[in-house]
Design an enzyme around this catalytic site. Structure first.
Site, mmCIF file in Angstrom:
data_model
loop_
_atom_site.group_PDB
_atom_site.id
_atom_site.type_symbol
_atom_site.label_atom_id
_atom_site.label_comp_id
_atom_site.label_asym_id
_atom_site.label_seq_id
_atom_site.Cartn_x
_atom_site.Cartn_y
_atom_site.Cartn_z
ATOM 1 N N ARG A 88 44.304 90.536 115.022
ATOM 2 C CA ARG A 88 43.275 90.527 115.732
ATOM 3 C C ARG A 88 43.636 89.392 116.801
ATOM 4 N NH1 ARG A 88 37.767 89.564 112.523
ATOM 5 N NH2 ARG A 88 38.155 90.845 110.700
ATOM 6 N N ARG A 127 23.093 94.115 106.220
ATOM 7 C CA ARG A 127 23.911 94.456 105.049
ATOM 8 C C ARG A 127 24.105 93.852 104.419
ATOM 9 N NH1 ARG A 127 29.793 93.383 107.318
ATOM 10 N NH2 ARG A 127 29.872 92.009 107.601
ATOM 11 N N ARG A 160 27.052 88.780 103.402
ATOM 12 C CA ARG A 160 27.829 87.709 103.176
ATOM 13 C C ARG A 160 27.361 86.256 104.294
ATOM 14 N NH1 ARG A 160 32.883 91.393 106.175
ATOM 15 N NH2 ARG A 160 32.649 89.637 107.404
HETATM 16 P P1 AP5 Z 1 35.964 90.794 108.684
HETATM 17 O O1 AP5 Z 1 35.567 90.817 107.335
HETATM 18 O O2 AP5 Z 1 37.424 91.487 108.845
HETATM 19 O O3 AP5 Z 1 34.762 90.597 109.399
HETATM 20 P P2 AP5 Z 1 34.780 91.565 110.381
HETATM 21 O O4 AP5 Z 1 35.925 91.831 111.736
HETATM 22 O O5 AP5 Z 1 33.793 90.614 111.197
HETATM 23 O O6 AP5 Z 1 34.094 92.652 110.259
HETATM 24 P P3 AP5 Z 1 32.763 93.105 109.437
HETATM 25 O O7 AP5 Z 1 33.310 93.900 108.113
HETATM 26 O O8 AP5 Z 1 31.348 92.046 109.560
HETATM 27 O O9 AP5 Z 1 32.558 94.592 110.421
HETATM 28 P P4 AP5 Z 1 33.161 96.010 109.892
HETATM 29 O O10 AP5 Z 1 33.544 96.050 111.271
HETATM 30 O O11 AP5 Z 1 34.204 96.260 108.473
HETATM 31 O O12 AP5 Z 1 31.972 96.697 109.336
HETATM 32 P P5 AP5 Z 1 31.032 97.886 108.130
HETATM 33 O O13 AP5 Z 1 31.999 98.916 107.620
HETATM 34 O O14 AP5 Z 1 31.098 96.340 106.907
HETATM 35 O O15 AP5 Z 1 36.596 88.716 108.671
HETATM 36 C C1 AP5 Z 1 35.946 87.978 108.269
HETATM 37 C C2 AP5 Z 1 35.879 86.658 109.092
HETATM 38 O O16 AP5 Z 1 37.842 86.399 107.660
HETATM 39 C C3 AP5 Z 1 36.692 86.904 110.295
HETATM 40 O O17 AP5 Z 1 35.684 86.326 111.209
HETATM 41 C C4 AP5 Z 1 38.014 85.621 109.978
HETATM 42 O O18 AP5 Z 1 37.170 83.862 109.779
HETATM 43 C C5 AP5 Z 1 38.577 85.859 108.775
HETATM 44 N N1 AP5 Z 1 39.174 87.437 109.247
HETATM 45 C C6 AP5 Z 1 39.892 87.852 108.535
HETATM 46 N N2 AP5 Z 1 40.861 88.828 109.400
HETATM 47 C C7 AP5 Z 1 41.565 87.882 110.198
HETATM 48 C C8 AP5 Z 1 42.562 87.904 110.466
HETATM 49 N N3 AP5 Z 1 43.199 88.865 111.102
HETATM 50 N N4 AP5 Z 1 42.681 87.041 112.002
HETATM 51 C C9 AP5 Z 1 41.809 85.875 111.398
HETATM 52 N N5 AP5 Z 1 40.998 85.438 111.118
HETATM 53 C C10 AP5 Z 1 40.678 86.470 110.057
HETATM 54 O O19 AP5 Z 1 30.015 97.899 108.461
HETATM 55 C C11 AP5 Z 1 29.070 96.996 108.856
HETATM 56 C C12 AP5 Z 1 27.561 98.210 108.323
HETATM 57 O O20 AP5 Z 1 26.964 98.784 109.450
HETATM 58 C C13 AP5 Z 1 27.172 97.869 107.100
HETATM 59 O O21 AP5 Z 1 25.856 97.222 106.513
HETATM 60 C C14 AP5 Z 1 27.170 99.660 107.503
HETATM 61 O O22 AP5 Z 1 26.920 100.257 105.995
HETATM 62 C C15 AP5 Z 1 26.706 99.847 108.395
HETATM 63 N N6 AP5 Z 1 27.917 101.007 108.859
HETATM 64 C C16 AP5 Z 1 28.742 101.034 108.988
HETATM 65 N N7 AP5 Z 1 28.929 102.475 109.817
HETATM 66 C C17 AP5 Z 1 27.889 103.006 110.866
HETATM 67 C C18 AP5 Z 1 27.375 103.740 111.055
HETATM 68 N N8 AP5 Z 1 28.229 104.567 111.682
HETATM 69 N N9 AP5 Z 1 26.116 104.119 110.945
HETATM 70 C C19 AP5 Z 1 24.874 103.377 110.553
HETATM 71 N N10 AP5 Z 1 25.493 102.140 109.471
HETATM 72 C C20 AP5 Z 1 26.969 102.188 109.996
HETATM 73 MG MG MG Z 2 34.777 94.778 107.313
#
Ligand code: AP5
Ligand code: MG
Length: 217
Positions: A88, A127, A160
């Site tokens: 990231r 979500r 979350r």
């Molecule tokens: P993390 O858990 O990785 O959160 P994020 O990057 O904010 O991403 P999300 O998990 O919220 O979203 P996603 O892209 O996975 O989407 P999803 O598939 O769930 O990280 C959380 C925290 O951890 C960070 O803020 C940081 O503090 C820390 N962290 C983690 N990694 C780190 C690193 N490398 N360095 C430093 N800190 C770190 O989909 C979202 C929603 O949309 C769901 O409801 C799903 O059902 C829906 N959806 C998915 N695809 C579609 C579609 N095609 N059409 C319609 N709806 C859809």
């Molecule tokens: Mg995720």
């Protein structure tokens, strides 16, 4: 197959990472999930990360690199992996190159999921997920059969802590500042695959697989 999925919060990294892991028979390594599991279990990693994760800030690069170094050294990652949410930042991407060099391995592709900001906020505030088995739902696009209950294990669904609109906006700013430089970083290495993440979940998976076939020959 060694893949990275890059994209803003809510772009579908977790959703697609799980499907790609099953498709290619490789582990999905989701750093956010690993941190949340540590927070739930009260491990030193989870306790140290709790405030940063809940407020939408990034956990320190050295902590994340140590975690990935250990995880990629495990036997199940030898045949490949899909990294979801790592790297990231530029220091994380450079550290990943060092770790892979040590392992004698190289990335095959970095998939960047493109989704407009308005849709990201909608997706995240709608979500829910199951703390028991990790299944993820969406009140609009992918609702559970019975409201508030997991289809797979019957557990109660929760939102979350970092999915409030205010924290989602902060996470999007952090993504813009720290993670978007990785797009040029991987483009310059010929690894970048930009995929429009707005179709249905199977449509996005099909687009990713088509792109991977074109890139990995
Ligand atoms: P993390 O858990 O990785 O959160 P994020 O990057 O904010 O991403 P999300 O998990 O919220 O979203 P996603 O892209 O996975 O989407 P999803 O598939 O769930 O990280 C959380 C925290 O951890 C960070 O803020 C940081 O503090 C820390 N962290 C983690 N990694 C780190 C690193 N490398 N360095 C430093 N800190 C770190 O989909 C979202 C929603 O949309 C769901 O409801 C799903 O059902 C829906 N959806 C998915 N695809 C579609 C579609 N095609 N059409 C319609 N709806 C859809
Ligand atoms: Mg995720």
């Amino acid at each position: 197959m060694r893949l990275v999925i890059l994209g803003a919060p809510g772009s579908g990294k977790g959703t697609q990472g799980e499907l790609l892991g099953k498709r290619y028979g490789i582990p999905q390594i989701a750093t956010g999930d690993i941190l949340r599991a540590g927070m739930a279990a009260g491990t030193p990693l989870g306790t140290g990360a709790r405030d940063l994760v809940n407020e939408g800030s990034l956990v320190q690069d050295d902590v994340m690199l140590e975690l990935i170094d250990r995880r990629l050294g495990r036997a199940d990652a030898a045949k490949g992996f899909v990294l979801d949410g790592f790297p990231r930042s530029i220091p994380q991407a450079e550290g990943l190159e060092r770790i892979l060099k040590k392992l004698g391995a190289k990335l095959d592709a970095v998939i960047k999921l493109d989704v407009p900001k308005r849709v990201l906020i909608e997706r995240l505030t709608e979500r829910t997920s199951c703390p028991g088995c990790g299944s993820v739902y969406n009140l609009s696009s992918n609702p559970p059969v019975a409201a508030g209950r997991c289809d797979r294990c019957g557990g109660g669904l929760v939102s979350r802590v970092d999915d409030t609109e205010e924290t989602v906006r902060k996470r999007l700013n952090v993504y813009q500042a720290s993670t978007t430089p990785l797009i040029d970083f991987y483009d310059s290495r010929g690894l970048l695959l930009i995929v429009h993440g707005l179709g249905t979940i199977p449509e996005v998976t099909a687009e990713i697989e088509k792109g991977i076939r074109g890139l990995v020959r």
